[in-house]
Design an enzyme around this catalytic site. Sequence first.
Site, PDB file in Angstrom:
ATOM      1  N   ARG A 160      -7.047   0.764   4.864  1.00  0.00           N
ATOM      2  CA  ARG A 160      -6.746  -0.275   5.861  1.00  0.00           C
ATOM      3  C   ARG A 160      -7.952  -0.533   6.787  1.00  0.00           C
ATOM      4  NH1 ARG A 160      -3.031  -0.462   2.865  1.00  0.00           N
ATOM      5  NH2 ARG A 160      -0.847  -0.904   3.316  1.00  0.00           N
ATOM      6  N   SER A 233       3.644  -2.997   8.023  1.00  0.00           N
ATOM      7  CA  SER A 233       3.455  -1.677   8.645  1.00  0.00           C
ATOM      8  C   SER A 233       2.769  -1.856   9.991  1.00  0.00           C
ATOM      9  CB  SER A 233       2.571  -0.792   7.782  1.00  0.00           C
ATOM     10  OG  SER A 233       3.130  -0.644   6.519  1.00  0.00           O
ATOM     11  N   GLU A 329      -1.911  -0.304  13.283  1.00  0.00           N
ATOM     12  CA  GLU A 329      -2.630  -0.961  12.188  1.00  0.00           C
ATOM     13  C   GLU A 329      -2.828  -2.457  12.451  1.00  0.00           C
ATOM     14  OE1 GLU A 329      -3.761  -2.838   8.769  1.00  0.00           O
ATOM     15  OE2 GLU A 329      -1.600  -2.903   9.002  1.00  0.00           O
TER      16      GLU A 329
HETATM   17  N1  EPU Z   1       9.546   7.165   4.724  1.00  0.00           N
HETATM   18  C1  EPU Z   1      10.612   7.660   5.444  1.00  0.00           C
HETATM   19  N2  EPU Z   1      11.325   6.772   6.214  1.00  0.00           N
HETATM   20  C2  EPU Z   1      11.020   5.461   6.290  1.00  0.00           C
HETATM   21  C3  EPU Z   1       9.930   4.968   5.554  1.00  0.00           C
HETATM   22  C4  EPU Z   1       9.190   5.862   4.775  1.00  0.00           C
HETATM   23  O1  EPU Z   1      10.923   8.831   5.412  1.00  0.00           O
HETATM   24  O2  EPU Z   1      11.713   4.740   7.024  1.00  0.00           O
HETATM   25  C5  EPU Z   1       8.772   8.121   3.874  1.00  0.00           C
HETATM   26  C6  EPU Z   1       9.463   8.446   2.563  1.00  0.00           C
HETATM   27  O3  EPU Z   1       9.176   9.776   2.258  1.00  0.00           O
HETATM   28  C7  EPU Z   1       8.758   7.544   1.576  1.00  0.00           C
HETATM   29  C8  EPU Z   1       7.350   7.527   2.134  1.00  0.00           C
HETATM   30  O4  EPU Z   1       7.529   7.547   3.549  1.00  0.00           O
HETATM   31  O5  EPU Z   1       8.766   8.082   0.275  1.00  0.00           O
HETATM   32  C9  EPU Z   1       6.526   6.332   1.727  1.00  0.00           C
HETATM   33  O6  EPU Z   1       7.209   5.132   2.083  1.00  0.00           O
HETATM   34  P1  EPU Z   1       6.800   3.730   1.428  1.00  0.00           P
HETATM   35  O7  EPU Z   1       6.721   3.846  -0.041  1.00  0.00           O
HETATM   36  O8  EPU Z   1       7.707   2.673   1.983  1.00  0.00           O
HETATM   37  O9  EPU Z   1       5.321   3.512   1.906  1.00  0.00           O
HETATM   38  P2  EPU Z   1       4.594   3.709   3.310  1.00  0.00           P
HETATM   39  O10 EPU Z   1       3.603   4.795   3.194  1.00  0.00           O
HETATM   40  O11 EPU Z   1       5.586   3.799   4.419  1.00  0.00           O
HETATM   41  C10 EPU Z   1       2.606   2.136   2.681  1.00  0.00           C
HETATM   42  C11 EPU Z   1       1.919   0.909   3.210  1.00  0.00           C
HETATM   43  C12 EPU Z   1       2.760  -0.326   2.958  1.00  0.00           C
HETATM   44  C13 EPU Z   1       2.985  -0.457   1.464  1.00  0.00           C
HETATM   45  C14 EPU Z   1       3.687   0.813   0.971  1.00  0.00           C
HETATM   46  C15 EPU Z   1       3.896   0.849  -0.514  1.00  0.00           C
HETATM   47  C16 EPU Z   1       0.578   1.719   5.081  1.00  0.00           C
HETATM   48  C17 EPU Z   1       0.357   1.682   6.566  1.00  0.00           C
HETATM   49  N3  EPU Z   1       1.648   1.054   4.636  1.00  0.00           N
HETATM   50  O12 EPU Z   1       3.803   2.311   3.438  1.00  0.00           O
HETATM   51  O13 EPU Z   1       2.002  -1.453   3.388  1.00  0.00           O
HETATM   52  O14 EPU Z   1       3.765  -1.592   1.152  1.00  0.00           O
HETATM   53  O15 EPU Z   1       2.864   1.967   1.312  1.00  0.00           O
HETATM   54  O16 EPU Z   1       2.725   1.153  -1.171  1.00  0.00           O
HETATM   55  O17 EPU Z   1      -0.217   2.319   4.377  1.00  0.00           O
HETATM   56  C18 EPU Z   1       1.604  -2.950   5.189  1.00  0.00           C
HETATM   57  O18 EPU Z   1       0.471  -2.472   5.272  1.00  0.00           O
HETATM   58  O19 EPU Z   1       1.980  -3.870   5.950  1.00  0.00           O
HETATM   59  C19 EPU Z   1       2.544  -2.420   4.220  1.00  0.00           C
HETATM   60  C20 EPU Z   1       3.808  -2.807   4.160  1.00  0.00           C
END
Ligand code: EPU
Length: 333
Positions: A160, A233, A329
């Site tokens: 990012r 995010s 972010e």
């Molecule tokens: N999780 C929770 N609770 C929640 C959300 C997430 O416990 O409410 C934990 C779970 O363990 C889940 C893990 O976080 O397995 C990962 O969640 P998710 O797959 O939704 O991904 P993220 O790490 O929360 C990142 C990106 C997203 C992108 C997703 C999918 C960042 C800051 N965000 O989110 O990007 O869509 O991965 O690859 O790295 C964005 O940048 O606007 C965005 C949406």
Amino acid sequence: MQYYTQFSLKEYNTFGIDVNAKKFVSVQSLSELKEVLAHQKEVFLLGGGSNMLLTKDVDKTVVHLNLKGITVNHQTEKFVEVTAMAGENWHEFVLWCINQNYGGLENLSLIPGNVGTCPIQNIGAYGFEVKDTIVCLEALNLETLELERFSNTECEFGYRNSIFKTWAKNKYAIVSVTFRLTTKNHQTNISYGAIQTQLEGKLNPTLKEISNAVIAIRNSKLPNPKEIGNSGSFFKNPVISVEKFQQLQQKYPDVPSYTVSEKLVKVPAGWLIETAGFKGKSFGKAGVHNKQALVLVNYGTANGMEILNIATTIQKKIKELFGVELEIEVNIF
Ligand code: EPU
């Protein structure tokens, strides 16, 4: 070109924040952009408005970068180089690539925003970052009004991050981005758990099938900005030391993590925020999304400061509970 004064930006930011621009102009070409920059002292560049939180009126000339066009530069047996102008809508561009059977961007389907802003924070999702397809970009130097070319390496992409969030911030207007995509033997990445589940074990999915899977996952977790204001995010996933992670694990054995290097671990901010009890929590006119705790939402009439205050409350609590700093972010103005 038409200049507007006291122009509402509500329709121009995905959080749907109603602030005014002192002046507003939309530019359709490089020459229009140069003309505006030659005459306006202080400008605020606006792309798709999908990664920003506006907390006050903009006392500058807002320049909406609306340059359009997609060009196929050259094609070899396996690859194609495509240049898209900054104002092209990101998701429509991804779909256009898929329709041409150009592979590489399918995991990044349905991300809000425009082509010109995708390199700034190196958009990423489902095991893929846009930096892996970017060859170079062209950006107009706001001071000299000369066009400069930045290679992939020169953009210094990180998680990012890029130079357009550090030293080059507010110094350039990105006008086009060139991508290198595959035309056959696509090296697809479907390793992300949710994609595999969505594809139900299908071995060689097409680009369209992967894109549809990503669209379904995003629709199930992330709020549609057309229905409820948000900026994806709100925080980055924090990267912490292995020692710090082990301490965390002792107290919270279920804490999820991704290895970054031998010494560093990334922890999902969504998990920290959910564990701290904020998921789905409302704070008056804004709150935390109920399906993905990393996303802050505007229920309709919140102002930017109200949303920023929620973010600060969350940051304080996460620091207190886990000893982890959450970094914002989205760009705050
Ligand atoms: N999780 C929770 N609770 C929640 C959300 C997430 O416990 O409410 C934990 C779970 O363990 C889940 C893990 O976080 O397995 C990962 O969640 P998710 O797959 O939704 O991904 P993220 O790490 O929360 C990142 C990106 C997203 C992108 C997703 C999918 C960042 C800051 N965000 O989110 O990007 O869509 O991965 O690859 O790295 C964005 O940048 O606007 C965005 C949406």
